[in-house]
Motif scaffolding. Structure first.
Motif, PDB file in Angstrom:
ATOM      1  N   UNK A 165       6.254 -45.718  27.276  1.00 58.20           N
ATOM      2  CA  UNK A 165       5.046 -45.843  26.222  1.00 58.20           C
ATOM      3  C   UNK A 165       3.866 -46.691  26.084  1.00 58.20           C
ATOM      4  N   UNK A 166       4.099 -47.965  26.280  1.00 53.02           N
ATOM      5  CA  UNK A 166       3.349 -48.916  26.359  1.00 53.02           C
ATOM      6  C   UNK A 166       2.446 -48.733  27.605  1.00 53.02           C
ATOM      7  N   UNK A 167       2.778 -48.560  28.602  1.00 52.59           N
ATOM      8  CA  UNK A 167       1.886 -48.607  29.740  1.00 52.59           C
ATOM      9  C   UNK A 167       1.187 -47.177  29.988  1.00 52.59           C
ATOM     10  N   UNK A 168       1.585 -46.123  29.313  1.00 57.02           N
ATOM     11  CA  UNK A 168       0.595 -45.112  29.055  1.00 57.02           C
ATOM     12  C   UNK A 168      -0.219 -45.236  27.638  1.00 57.02           C
ATOM     13  N   UNK A 214       9.454 -54.859  32.776  1.00 56.05           N
ATOM     14  CA  UNK A 214       9.230 -56.001  33.341  1.00 56.05           C
ATOM     15  C   UNK A 214       7.840 -56.652  33.750  1.00 56.05           C
ATOM     16  N   UNK A 215       6.997 -55.425  34.109  1.00 57.47           N
ATOM     17  CA  UNK A 215       5.690 -55.546  34.603  1.00 57.47           C
ATOM     18  C   UNK A 215       4.588 -55.346  33.584  1.00 57.47           C
ATOM     19  N   UNK A 216       4.771 -54.511  32.667  1.00 52.89           N
ATOM     20  CA  UNK A 216       3.917 -54.161  31.651  1.00 52.89           C
ATOM     21  C   UNK A 216       2.559 -53.847  32.155  1.00 52.89           C
ATOM     22  N   UNK A 217       2.627 -53.064  33.233  1.00 55.95           N
ATOM     23  CA  UNK A 217       1.506 -52.572  33.866  1.00 55.95           C
ATOM     24  C   UNK A 217       1.760 -51.004  34.222  1.00 55.95           C
ATOM     25  N   UNK A 218       0.494 -50.230  34.364  1.00 53.46           N
ATOM     26  CA  UNK A 218       0.692 -48.900  34.424  1.00 53.46           C
ATOM     27  C   UNK A 218       1.346 -48.658  35.972  1.00 53.46           C
ATOM     28  N   UNK A 219       1.420 -47.440  36.450  1.00 56.91           N
ATOM     29  CA  UNK A 219       2.025 -47.183  37.696  1.00 56.91           C
ATOM     30  C   UNK A 219       1.315 -47.536  38.941  1.00 56.91           C
ATOM     31  N   UNK A 220      -0.268 -47.902  38.634  1.00 58.37           N
ATOM     32  CA  UNK A 220      -1.182 -48.035  39.679  1.00 58.37           C
ATOM     33  C   UNK A 220      -1.028 -49.732  39.567  1.00 58.37           C
ATOM     34  N   UNK A 221      -0.522 -50.428  38.909  1.00 58.52           N
ATOM     35  CA  UNK A 221      -0.632 -51.903  38.865  1.00 58.52           C
ATOM     36  C   UNK A 221      -1.737 -52.284  37.843  1.00 58.52           C
ATOM     37  N   UNK A 222      -2.192 -51.550  37.127  1.00 64.95           N
ATOM     38  CA  UNK A 222      -3.299 -51.939  36.398  1.00 64.95           C
ATOM     39  C   UNK A 222      -2.772 -52.660  34.983  1.00 64.95           C
ATOM     40  N   UNK A 223      -3.198 -53.814  34.497  1.00 65.52           N
ATOM     41  CA  UNK A 223      -3.225 -54.046  33.226  1.00 65.52           C
ATOM     42  C   UNK A 223      -4.381 -54.670  32.563  1.00 65.52           C
ATOM     43  N   UNK A 224      -4.594 -54.162  31.446  1.00 69.61           N
ATOM     44  CA  UNK A 224      -6.056 -54.382  30.864  1.00 69.61           C
ATOM     45  C   UNK A 224      -5.965 -55.725  29.998  1.00 69.61           C
ATOM     46  N   UNK A 225      -7.176 -56.260  29.717  1.00 66.23           N
ATOM     47  CA  UNK A 225      -7.118 -57.470  28.999  1.00 66.23           C
ATOM     48  C   UNK A 225      -6.626 -57.615  27.913  1.00 66.23           C
ATOM     49  N   UNK A 226      -6.191 -56.505  27.129  1.00 66.50           N
ATOM     50  CA  UNK A 226      -5.627 -56.542  25.908  1.00 66.50           C
ATOM     51  C   UNK A 226      -4.177 -55.890  25.650  1.00 66.50           C
ATOM     52  N   UNK A 227      -3.575 -56.095  26.966  1.00 66.80           N
ATOM     53  CA  UNK A 227      -2.204 -55.251  26.863  1.00 66.80           C
ATOM     54  C   UNK A 227      -1.175 -56.314  26.544  1.00 66.80           C
ATOM     55  N   UNK A 228      -1.132 -57.621  26.227  1.00 71.48           N
ATOM     56  CA  UNK A 228      -0.445 -58.483  25.674  1.00 71.48           C
ATOM     57  C   UNK A 228       0.822 -58.736  26.685  1.00 71.48           C
ATOM     58  N   UNK A 229       0.510 -59.191  27.887  1.00 66.11           N
ATOM     59  CA  UNK A 229       1.382 -59.284  29.092  1.00 66.11           C
ATOM     60  C   UNK A 229       2.424 -60.272  28.706  1.00 66.11           C
TER      61      UNK A 229
END
Length: 554
Positions: A413-416, A467-482
């Motif tokens: 849910x988070x990565x979407x 474990x990655x908190x990234x979407x399936x393309x490997x993207x992680x926005x600056x506000x995704x709280x890694x």
């Protein structure tokens, strides 16, 4: 649904007749036991684990079926801590709009389905507008006009991916007598245009108005859906699932399937509120040596974030006219929660928004305070859950630790959602969004699930998201709280030991230890060592339940 589809669904499920004695070797075996080194061999006899350890110390292999991993990696059986088994099956048997890239794409799929299925009601699911080019800021929902143009004159019901909104065609609304004068039930909304007429979109409780046109009333079709759902889950490597919002009428069906050997996986049912009175009377139910257990009831406190039905303390940042929708009220829920305590029934309450979570936690605390442990069959060990727990105020983390409450969360849910959640919530509220690690660090048990068919339902996607908190393309926005990503050992617990605990079965399931049930999942990758980006590219190769091979890849 056509007879051909039913025939396919019935013909493709075949289960072994009885538990096997087997030996598994030839790959890394992660037991899930803290501090334990990987094993080389595991032996199951009569459906229980009889040996786990080095090959040199293994007892005789006489009478054992040998299963060679061929370099694959074995884990304790993966359990989907929140899914909808019937919905997974219906997705296989009806129009699937997953991944539709635009309104045009979704409607072209509808047109093709209508042409291939010229008779009957068209049911579909899986559309989500938040990244469609026609949907600026996620504001372009499907409408009856879209459906009418794609499938003229047809009765069409297409549910949004999250299950909290459905768009109906004009023919469907006409059949049901829905007009501009129709009022939405409490906790629901009928979207209307400037002319006062329904646009076709029904949100949360308003979806109930469309129920008479749904196919679930057909018992043969429902059985086919469950069989299809079992097949999908076994192929993904799940050895069990906590099935949510199970209609009470379906419980005897699922139990009968288990008794007849037609349930290849473990099912832990949380029933819909229509079964509350009966379940409170009967208490927990178990059949087929625990293959199907019905012990919980699922309530909805609010809606979903994507359709702006999640109940927030403050208005939506991108729609200040609304703060979401509560589905229930305290006066209704607290007495039911108290009855659950006295009946030994577990609670699983859906709450996504921060207000929804606050209110459910407060209602849980009130009920627990009103019914002392001496009046509860389970004493203090009630293991109540909040399903999703997506948006929390950090000051509300304490409820999960102190009461305690199990947080049943779905990492995908988070990565979407993080592609649109910042717009819905604003930056400040993201501090408590999908806060897996913050909860784990406070000693909270976080039960991992997929919420399929809302999401795809692949355990490797869920593990990767955790474990990655990234979407399936490997993207992680600056506000995704890694910083809210968890380590791999924690992620493994989220899908093995902690779902076992949440179903009161940690003594039987969740780790590979002598005496526990022989439930195993093998993947063609080692989740504990493979690069993060490669996790969702793997696949399940073996699913074993009670020592029975329920799925084996070619």
């Amino acid at each position: 649904m056509t007879r051909a589809l039913l025939a396919v669904a019935f013909a493709t499920t075949a289960l072994p007749a009885s538990a096997q004695d087997l030996l598994i070797r030839g790959g890394t075996i992660h037991t899930g036991v803290d501090g334990a080194a990987p094993a080389e061999v595991v032996i199951a006899r009569d459906g229980r684990i009889a040996y786990v350890g080095p090959a040199a110390g293994a007892p005789s292999t006489e009478g054992l079926e040998i299963v060679e991993l061929n370099g694959a990696t074995l884990f304790p059986g993966f359990t989907d801590g929140h899914a909808h088994l019937d919905g997974i099956g219906w997705r296989e048997l009806t129009l699937n709009l997953e991944g539709s890239a635009s309104v045009v794409d979704a409607m072209s799929r509808l047109t093709a389905w209508a042409q291939a299925n010229p008779e009957g009601v068209i049911i579909g699911r899986g559309w989500i507008e938040t990244r469609w080019p026609e949907s600026a800021n996620g504001a372009r929902f499907l409408t009856a006009s879209d459906l009418d143009a794609a499938a003229p004159g047809r009765i069409v019901l297409l549910q949004r991916a999250d299950g909290h909104a459905t768009v109906a065609s004009t023919a469907a609304m006409t059949r049901l007598g829905i007009t501009g004068e129709t009022q939405a039930p409490f906790g629901g909304e009928i979207l209307k245009g400037s002319d006062g007429q329904p646009t076709g979109l029904f949100v949360d409780a308003a979806e109930q108005l469309l129920a008479p046109l749904m196919p679930q009333a057909d018992p043969d079709a429902t059985r086919a859906a469950y069989r299809a759902g079992f097949q999908v889950e076994a192929r993904y490597g799940w050895t069990g699932l906590h099935s949510m919002s199970v209609p009470w009428r379906d419980v005897p069906l699922i139990e009968a399937m288990a008794e007849a050997g037609e349930a290849p996986l473990r099912v832990y049912n949380s029933v819909t509120p229509d079964g509350v009175a009966e379940l409170f009377r009967s208490g927990p139910r178990s059949v087929a040596d625990g293959r199907v257990i019905t012990r919980a009831v699922k309530f909805y406190a609010d809606g979903a974030l994507g359709s702006r039905g999640a109940a927030l303390h403050a208005p939506y940042s991108d729609a200040p006219e609304t703060s979401g929708l509560m589905q229930v009220v305290r006066e209704q829920q607290v007495p039911l929660y108290e009855q659950a305590l006295r009946s030994g029934i577990q609670l699983a309450t859906h709450a996504i928004g921060d207000r929804g979570n606050t209110e459910v936690a407060e209602w849980y605390a009130e009920a627990l305070g009103n019914v002392p442990p001496s009046e509860r069959p389970n004493g203090a060990d009630v293991r109540w859950r909040i399903e999703h727990a997506q948006i929390l105020r950090p000051q509300d983390y304490r409820w999960f630790h102190e009461l305690p409450i199990l947080a049943s969360m779905q990492p995908s849910h988070a990565i979407g959602d993080f592609h649109f959640a910042p717009a819905r919530l604003g930056d400040a509220r993201l501090d408590g969004a999908y806060a897996w690690k913050s909860l784990v660090d406070r000693g909270v048990i976080v039960v991992g699930g997929s919420d399929a068919p809302v999401e795809r339902g692949d355990p490797l996607i869920e593990f990767y998201a955790a474990v990655a908190r990234r979407d399936l393309e490997g993207f992680q926005g600056p506000d995704w709280r890694p910083q809210e990503a968890v380590d791999r050992a924690t992620a493994l617990k989220m899908f093995t030991l902690w779902p076992a605990y949440a179903s009161f079965r940690e003594d039987e399931l969740g780790t590979i230890e002598v005496g526990k049930r022989a439930d195993f999942t093998a993947f063609n990758i080692d989740l504990m060592t493979v690069p993060e980006a490669d996790i969702p590219r793997g696949r399940a190769v073996l699913t074993v339940v009670d020592g029975e091979v329920m799925y084996r890849a070619d």
